[in-house]
Scaffold this motif. Structure first.
Motif, PDB file in Angstrom:
ATOM      1  N   ALA A   9      33.282  48.709  44.422  1.00 21.66           N
ATOM      2  CA  ALA A   9      34.348  49.107  43.358  1.00 21.66           C
ATOM      3  C   ALA A   9      35.533  48.041  43.470  1.00 21.66           C
ATOM      4  O   ALA A   9      35.689  47.350  42.905  1.00 21.66           O
ATOM      5  CB  ALA A   9      35.081  50.459  43.474  1.00 21.66           C
ATOM      6  N   ASP A  10      35.873  48.460  44.399  1.00 28.57           N
ATOM      7  CA  ASP A  10      36.792  46.489  44.784  1.00 28.57           C
ATOM      8  C   ASP A  10      36.291  45.076  44.369  1.00 28.57           C
ATOM      9  O   ASP A  10      36.828  44.450  43.735  1.00 28.57           O
ATOM     10  CB  ASP A  10      37.416  46.630  46.744  1.00 28.57           C
ATOM     11  CG  ASP A  10      38.693  46.233  46.402  1.00 28.57           C
ATOM     12  OD1 ASP A  10      39.380  46.384  45.874  1.00 28.57           O
ATOM     13  OD2 ASP A  10      38.857  46.234  48.072  1.00 28.57           O
ATOM     14  N   ILE A  11      35.049  44.466  44.993  1.00 33.01           N
ATOM     15  CA  ILE A  11      34.033  43.575  44.239  1.00 33.01           C
ATOM     16  C   ILE A  11      33.954  44.007  42.780  1.00 33.01           C
ATOM     17  O   ILE A  11      34.389  42.260  41.760  1.00 33.01           O
ATOM     18  CB  ILE A  11      32.976  43.199  45.066  1.00 33.01           C
ATOM     19  CG1 ILE A  11      33.220  43.487  46.515  1.00 33.01           C
ATOM     20  CG2 ILE A  11      31.809  42.570  44.575  1.00 33.01           C
ATOM     21  CD1 ILE A  11      31.417  43.617  47.143  1.00 33.01           C
ATOM     22  N   GLU A  13      36.098  45.144  40.582  1.00 35.90           N
ATOM     23  CA  GLU A  13      37.342  45.544  39.777  1.00 35.90           C
ATOM     24  C   GLU A  13      36.959  46.580  38.555  1.00 35.90           C
ATOM     25  O   GLU A  13      37.595  46.257  38.033  1.00 35.90           O
ATOM     26  CB  GLU A  13      37.524  44.196  38.996  1.00 35.90           C
ATOM     27  CG  GLU A  13      37.904  42.613  39.871  1.00 35.90           C
ATOM     28  CD  GLU A  13      38.272  41.503  39.753  1.00 35.90           C
ATOM     29  OE1 GLU A  13      38.802  41.755  38.670  1.00 35.90           O
ATOM     30  OE2 GLU A  13      38.826  40.888  40.560  1.00 35.90           O
ATOM     31  N   VAL A  14      36.931  47.709  39.488  1.00 31.78           N
ATOM     32  CA  VAL A  14      36.852  49.085  38.786  1.00 31.78           C
ATOM     33  C   VAL A  14      37.240  50.384  40.313  1.00 31.78           C
ATOM     34  O   VAL A  14      36.653  49.555  40.730  1.00 31.78           O
ATOM     35  CB  VAL A  14      35.658  49.404  38.284  1.00 31.78           C
ATOM     36  CG1 VAL A  14      35.576  48.469  37.493  1.00 31.78           C
ATOM     37  CG2 VAL A  14      34.201  49.709  39.345  1.00 31.78           C
ATOM     38  N   GLU A  15      38.127  51.103  39.304  1.00 32.25           N
ATOM     39  CA  GLU A  15      38.274  51.600  40.254  1.00 32.25           C
ATOM     40  C   GLU A  15      36.998  52.847  41.283  1.00 32.25           C
ATOM     41  O   GLU A  15      37.276  53.383  42.026  1.00 32.25           O
ATOM     42  CB  GLU A  15      38.958  53.098  39.421  1.00 32.25           C
ATOM     43  CG  GLU A  15      39.996  52.741  38.279  1.00 32.25           C
ATOM     44  CD  GLU A  15      41.152  52.694  39.328  1.00 32.25           C
ATOM     45  OE1 GLU A  15      41.447  52.558  40.510  1.00 32.25           O
ATOM     46  OE2 GLU A  15      42.061  51.264  39.034  1.00 32.25           O
ATOM     47  N   LEU A  32      28.724  36.407  42.906  1.00 35.66           N
ATOM     48  CA  LEU A  32      29.253  36.039  43.750  1.00 35.66           C
ATOM     49  C   LEU A  32      29.705  37.479  44.063  1.00 35.66           C
ATOM     50  O   LEU A  32      30.556  37.740  45.794  1.00 35.66           O
ATOM     51  CB  LEU A  32      31.045  35.497  43.149  1.00 35.66           C
ATOM     52  CG  LEU A  32      30.855  34.482  43.201  1.00 35.66           C
ATOM     53  CD1 LEU A  32      32.324  33.477  42.199  1.00 35.66           C
ATOM     54  CD2 LEU A  32      31.064  33.201  44.904  1.00 35.66           C
TER      55      LEU A  32
ATOM     56  N   MET B 119      43.737  39.583  45.866  1.00 40.20           N
ATOM     57  CA  MET B 119      42.226  39.832  45.060  1.00 40.20           C
ATOM     58  C   MET B 119      41.846  40.762  45.351  1.00 40.20           C
ATOM     59  O   MET B 119      40.689  41.057  45.017  1.00 40.20           O
ATOM     60  CB  MET B 119      41.385  38.169  45.296  1.00 40.20           C
ATOM     61  CG  MET B 119      41.856  37.389  44.865  1.00 40.20           C
ATOM     62  SD  MET B 119      42.074  36.764  42.997  1.00 40.20           S
ATOM     63  CE  MET B 119      40.770  37.527  42.191  1.00 40.20           C
ATOM     64  N   LYS B 120      41.896  41.508  46.272  1.00 40.45           N
ATOM     65  CA  LYS B 120      41.446  43.129  46.069  1.00 40.45           C
ATOM     66  C   LYS B 120      42.040  44.076  45.426  1.00 40.45           C
ATOM     67  O   LYS B 120      43.546  44.364  45.126  1.00 40.45           O
ATOM     68  CB  LYS B 120      42.324  43.695  47.610  1.00 40.45           C
ATOM     69  CG  LYS B 120      40.636  43.930  48.644  1.00 40.45           C
ATOM     70  CD  LYS B 120      41.258  44.344  49.771  1.00 40.45           C
ATOM     71  CE  LYS B 120      40.291  45.120  50.974  1.00 40.45           C
ATOM     72  NZ  LYS B 120      39.239  44.931  50.609  1.00 40.45           N
ATOM     73  N   PHE B 121      40.825  44.384  44.164  1.00 40.64           N
ATOM     74  CA  PHE B 121      41.117  44.876  43.261  1.00 40.64           C
ATOM     75  C   PHE B 121      41.721  46.431  43.364  1.00 40.64           C
ATOM     76  O   PHE B 121      42.968  47.444  42.877  1.00 40.64           O
ATOM     77  CB  PHE B 121      40.040  45.580  42.449  1.00 40.64           C
ATOM     78  CG  PHE B 121      40.126  46.311  41.086  1.00 40.64           C
ATOM     79  CD1 PHE B 121      40.816  45.642  40.578  1.00 40.64           C
ATOM     80  CD2 PHE B 121      39.305  47.496  40.980  1.00 40.64           C
ATOM     81  CE1 PHE B 121      40.728  46.704  38.947  1.00 40.64           C
ATOM     82  CE2 PHE B 121      39.989  48.974  39.913  1.00 40.64           C
ATOM     83  CZ  PHE B 121      40.735  48.040  39.129  1.00 40.64           C
ATOM     84  N   LYS B 125      45.242  45.269  42.560  1.00 42.94           N
ATOM     85  CA  LYS B 125      44.219  45.520  41.059  1.00 42.94           C
ATOM     86  C   LYS B 125      43.524  44.237  40.050  1.00 42.94           C
ATOM     87  O   LYS B 125      43.396  43.315  41.550  1.00 42.94           O
ATOM     88  CB  LYS B 125      45.388  45.785  39.711  1.00 42.94           C
ATOM     89  CG  LYS B 125      45.913  47.642  39.776  1.00 42.94           C
ATOM     90  CD  LYS B 125      44.898  48.734  40.060  1.00 42.94           C
ATOM     91  CE  LYS B 125      45.412  49.824  40.838  1.00 42.94           C
ATOM     92  NZ  LYS B 125      43.639  50.496  41.557  1.00 42.94           N
ATOM     93  N   ALA B 126      43.943  43.860  39.168  1.00 45.84           N
ATOM     94  CA  ALA B 126      43.310  42.277  38.616  1.00 45.84           C
ATOM     95  C   ALA B 126      44.840  41.695  37.957  1.00 45.84           C
ATOM     96  O   ALA B 126      44.865  41.067  36.575  1.00 45.84           O
ATOM     97  CB  ALA B 126      42.445  43.017  37.521  1.00 45.84           C
ATOM     98  N   GLU B 166      35.758  29.654  41.738  1.00 43.14           N
ATOM     99  CA  GLU B 166      35.537  31.472  41.971  1.00 43.14           C
ATOM    100  C   GLU B 166      36.297  32.319  41.360  1.00 43.14           C
ATOM    101  O   GLU B 166      36.072  33.551  40.449  1.00 43.14           O
ATOM    102  CB  GLU B 166      35.202  32.032  43.473  1.00 43.14           C
ATOM    103  CG  GLU B 166      34.382  30.901  44.161  1.00 43.14           C
ATOM    104  CD  GLU B 166      34.256  31.597  46.112  1.00 43.14           C
ATOM    105  OE1 GLU B 166      35.091  32.904  45.704  1.00 43.14           O
ATOM    106  OE2 GLU B 166      33.218  30.721  46.381  1.00 43.14           O
ATOM    107  N   ARG B 170      40.863  34.372  35.265  1.00 48.79           N
ATOM    108  CA  ARG B 170      41.824  34.987  34.750  1.00 48.79           C
ATOM    109  C   ARG B 170      42.514  33.927  36.402  1.00 48.79           C
ATOM    110  O   ARG B 170      43.918  34.025  35.677  1.00 48.79           O
ATOM    111  CB  ARG B 170      41.378  36.907  36.067  1.00 48.79           C
ATOM    112  CG  ARG B 170      42.323  37.092  35.643  1.00 48.79           C
ATOM    113  CD  ARG B 170      42.417  38.972  36.290  1.00 48.79           C
ATOM    114  NE  ARG B 170      42.570  39.121  37.822  1.00 48.79           N
ATOM    115  CZ  ARG B 170      41.827  39.098  39.052  1.00 48.79           C
ATOM    116  NH1 ARG B 170      41.060  39.765  38.230  1.00 48.79           N
ATOM    117  NH2 ARG B 170      42.009  39.385  39.861  1.00 48.79           N
TER     118      ARG B 170
END
Lengths: 71, 241, 75, 360
Positions: A9-11, A13-15, A32, B119-121, B125-126, B166, B170
């Motif tokens: 999820a982290d990779i 970029e979602v919950e 990537l 960079m960790k969602f 977040k983004a 990479e 964004r």
């Protein structure tokens, strides 16, 4: 292997990511992301996943199967 | 959730001046390893900013501490300016891996740790949009005695180019490469009158000041939706032209 | 076995003749920390672990009582 | 007594030790025993290195340092603390409570309960139990548990049996309500009739400190001690630990429906190396599962040995995703013995830091 769902999820970029969601449907599932995930698997389970292994992968469940098989 | 600009090396030199310039208009997360200086800064620029006490030499703890700090403060980082750095003049003959390693930790490894957290969602977040590294012209030119410093800044800029690819589209990532300016870090150099006169001779526009560098940092920090990424911006009064 | 026990006792307190005393603790041949040292040495010598509960003055009165106690661990 | 709780967790643990290391081999001249005889005890008892705080640093100072570390480096919000518990035998003053002094220094809000608890070896478990009870109340969501002692000043420097094993330290644990529904059972037993087998005779109301109480006397075995110093009937305490702690461990495991093998680590109070090894054998678990290196590296710091043990030995395991089952047990002063089983994973903070007086 719940930590794998969290990491993916982290990779992506979602919950959250479930085991059977189609990975191709995620915007961020690209080369990537695949590298990040295989690095995580290598580091945490000491298992190397090759490109060949990934050719049939559609979901996280498939990846977990590969890990289980190689373990 | 509030957006912040994270600034390392924020309690002296280029970092401090950057903090003072940006603080009236932006929320800052100020990182420093001197508690006294952080408290002093808090008094002068106010409570609305965040103050994160962190020794960047302690590389192994950066990920955990920064993640937790952001979570506990409900903070998201949208811009990151890396100003922390150490310099040292050691002839190559006398260099050893231990002393170089310490410099690499502060000038390079800590940056890698911070970027990976940002960079960790799950942590940020983004949110991240803009990264600026304060590098040095030592990254692109050889100066006697700067073997370790040049290597660390060279590593930083090489890394910068890779992550600009990479993290696109964004995040924009760029480096600012100052020439010799008078800061606490370069204090010893500037105490030597011979060196100062030498520097004034070789810099076509004379020796620079911190302000000139901060102008450039501020310019790139304030750019929104920029198309500039993966670049090194030299601010050196024409020395390397 | 008695000889091995005596050797350990002498290594802790060379100044005493342990064959002549019947009450090591009461007569001051061993203090509490000597007892700890002795138990450690006996544990090692006989490859056992003497229970803390057995570290009583009675069990450590003389070489015979020590031997009797140790035998419990040998079975 | 067994109290059962639900939905509680430790989110952060920081232990703080003084920078100053004192080495047994450098202290040998202080003692009246032959050097060779003392050295024999080195490995058996774990006489090696211990931490001694500078004279003007108190247990509360080390706790304050640890709490500020959580605020400055981890972003802990002081205003989120609803109760503060300070557990120590070495308070700053008799009056006021040290928890009140700390409440002020740490900048906590006025809607915050403060308690001092005079407790030692079992003090970390006693503190956890208090924190859990407080968290049962609506309005209390986060508790700071501070344990600290400067035992090196309560033990005679000419007491070879005690001085080498004591150390100074402080710790901070943050405890919160959580959505985890697994029950946590806390066991505690007290045997007050034997309370005076471990005591500091002078300094309280029963026997105020005077010049006389401070005079060092040979107590008969070559060790010198005053009435202001900690003293204990070693053999009685030892027998008590060997007989009661294994029983309690069995009772805890029975209640939890667990086997000894299910426990990853037995984190026990650390009086000295010998006692811990004997205890592990008596409980019937491998000595590997009973981390026993705190006395030789830091010294016995009363209620802080359990947090030090956790932060020194288990940091990497407890911050990982994998759930680890710990059985914690404290025993001694009181005589009190207490314990509990905790499942910990992904703990926010699990760190051992050094107290630095001069902040740069």
């Amino acid at each position: 292997m719940k930590e794998l769902n969290i990491e993916l999820a982290d990779i992506l970029e979602v919950e959250s990511v479930t085991d059977d969601e189609i990975l191709n449907s995620f915007e961020n599932w690209d080369s990537l992301s695949i590298l990040s995930l295989t690095a995580f698997v290598d580091k945490n389970y000491n298992i190397q996943i090759s490109n060949d292994d990934l050719s049939d992968v559609k979901t996280l469940a498939d990846i977990k199967n590969i890990i289980a098989m190689k373990n | 959730m509030k957006f912040y600009t994270l600034i390392t090396g924020a309690t002296s030199g280029i970092g401090l001046k950057t903090v003072l310039e940006l603080s009236p208009k932006h929320n800052l997360l100020v990182v420093g390893r001197s508690k006294k200086k952080l408290e002093h800064l808090k008094k002068s620029i106010g409570d609305e900013h965040l103050y994160f006490y962190c020794d960047l030499l302690d590389v192994d703890n950066i990920e955990n501490n920064l993640s937790l700090y952001l979570k506990n403060n409900n903070a998201l980082i949208n811009k990151f300016i890396s100003c922390a750095g150490v310099d040292q003049n050691t002839p190559a003959k006398s260099l050893n891996s231990r002393s170089v390693n310490e410099m690499m930790k502060i000038n390079f490894y800590s940056v890698i740790e911070i970027v990976s957290v940002l960079m960790k969602f799950s942590v940020n977040k983004a949110s991240l949009k803009n990264i600026i590294f304060v590098s040095s012209i030592s990254s692109i030119r050889g100066f006697k005695g700067k073997g370790a410093y040049s290597a660390s800044k060279g590593a930083l800029d090489s890394y910068m180019r890779v992550i600009s690819k990479e993290f696109a589209p964004r995040v924009v990532v760029n480096s600012v490469l100052p020439g010799a300016v008078h800061t606490p870090m370069s204090e010893s150099t500037f105490q030597n009158a011979d060196i100062v006169s030498h520097l004034n001779n070789i810099y076509p526009m004379g020796v620079g000041s911190v302000d000139k560098v901060v102008d450039c940092i501020k310019f790139y920090h304030d750019l929104e939706n920029s198309w500039i990424t993966g670049q090194q911006f030299v601010v050196d009064g024409g020395l390397t032209s | 076995m008695k000889k091995r026990i005596e050797q350990k006792l002498i290594s802790i307190r060379p100044e005493f003749d342990f064959l002549k005393s019947d009450s090591f603790i009461d007569e001051g041949l061993l203090d509490s920390f000597d007892l700890i040292t002795l138990v450690s040495l006996l544990d090692e010598e006989f490859n056992i672990s003497i229970d803390g509960i057995d570290m009583t003055p009675e069990n450590f009165s003389n070489i015979s009582t020590i031997e009797l106690m140790l035998k419990k661990y040998m079975d | 007594m067994n109290l059962s709780f639900k939905g509680k967790k430790i989110t952060d643990i920081v232990s703080v030790v003084p920078e100053n290391v004192s080495r047994f081999v450098d202290e040998l001249h202080q003692y009246s025993f032959p050097v060779e005889k003392s050295l024999k005890l080195k490995d058996i008892m774990g006489f090696n290195e211990h931490r001694v705080a500078p004279e003007d640093v108190t247990a509360a100072d080390m706790c304050e340092f640890g709490f500020n570390y959580l605020v400055d480096s981890k972003g802990l919000n002081p205003a989120s603390i609803d109760a503060l518990i300070f557990i120590s035998h070495t308070p700053d003053h008799f009056v006021p409570p040290t928890s009140s002094i700390l409440h002020g220094k740490l900048g906590l809000k006025e809607d915050c309960l403060c308690f001092d608890i005079n407790h030692g070896c079992a003090g970390f478990i006693v503190g956890l139990q208090q924190a859990f009870m407080l968290l049962e109340n609506v309005g209390i969501n986060r508790v700071a548990l501070l344990n600290g002692d400067t035992l090196s000043r309560k033990v005679s420097k000419k007491d070879r049996n005690s001085y080498p094993v004591v150390g100074d330290a402080g710790s901070v644990a943050i405890i919160e309500n959580s959505s985890d529904t697994n029950p946590i059972n806390v066991f505690t037993k007290n045997r007050g009739k034997d309370s005076l087998v471990l005591k500091i005779p002078a300094g309280g109301s029963r026997m105020p400190s005077t010049h006389e109480t401070s005079i060092l006397k040979d107590i008969g075995d070559g060790n010198f001690r005053s009435l202001d110093n900690l003293e204990m009937e070693g053999a009685s305490v030892f027998a008590f630990v060997q007989s009661e702690v294994p029983k309690m461990v069995d009772e805890i495991l029975k209640t939890e429906g667990l086997n000894k093998d299910d426990i990853d680590f037995f984190v026990l109070h650390q009086p000295n190396r010998f006692m811990l090894e004997k205890l592990a054998d008596k409980i019937g678990v491998s000595r590997n599962k009973v981390p026993n290196n705190i006395v030789e590296n830091f010294g016995n710091s009363n209620s802080v040995t359990i947090p030090i043990n956790i932060t020194f030995n288990l940091k990497n395991i407890l911050t990982s995703n994998r759930s680890t089952k710990l059985l914690l047990a404290g025993f001694g002063v009181g005589l009190t013995w207490s314990g509990l089983v905790l499942d910990i994973n992904n703990i926010n903070t699990c760190e051992l830091i050094e107290f630095k007086k001069e902040i740069k």
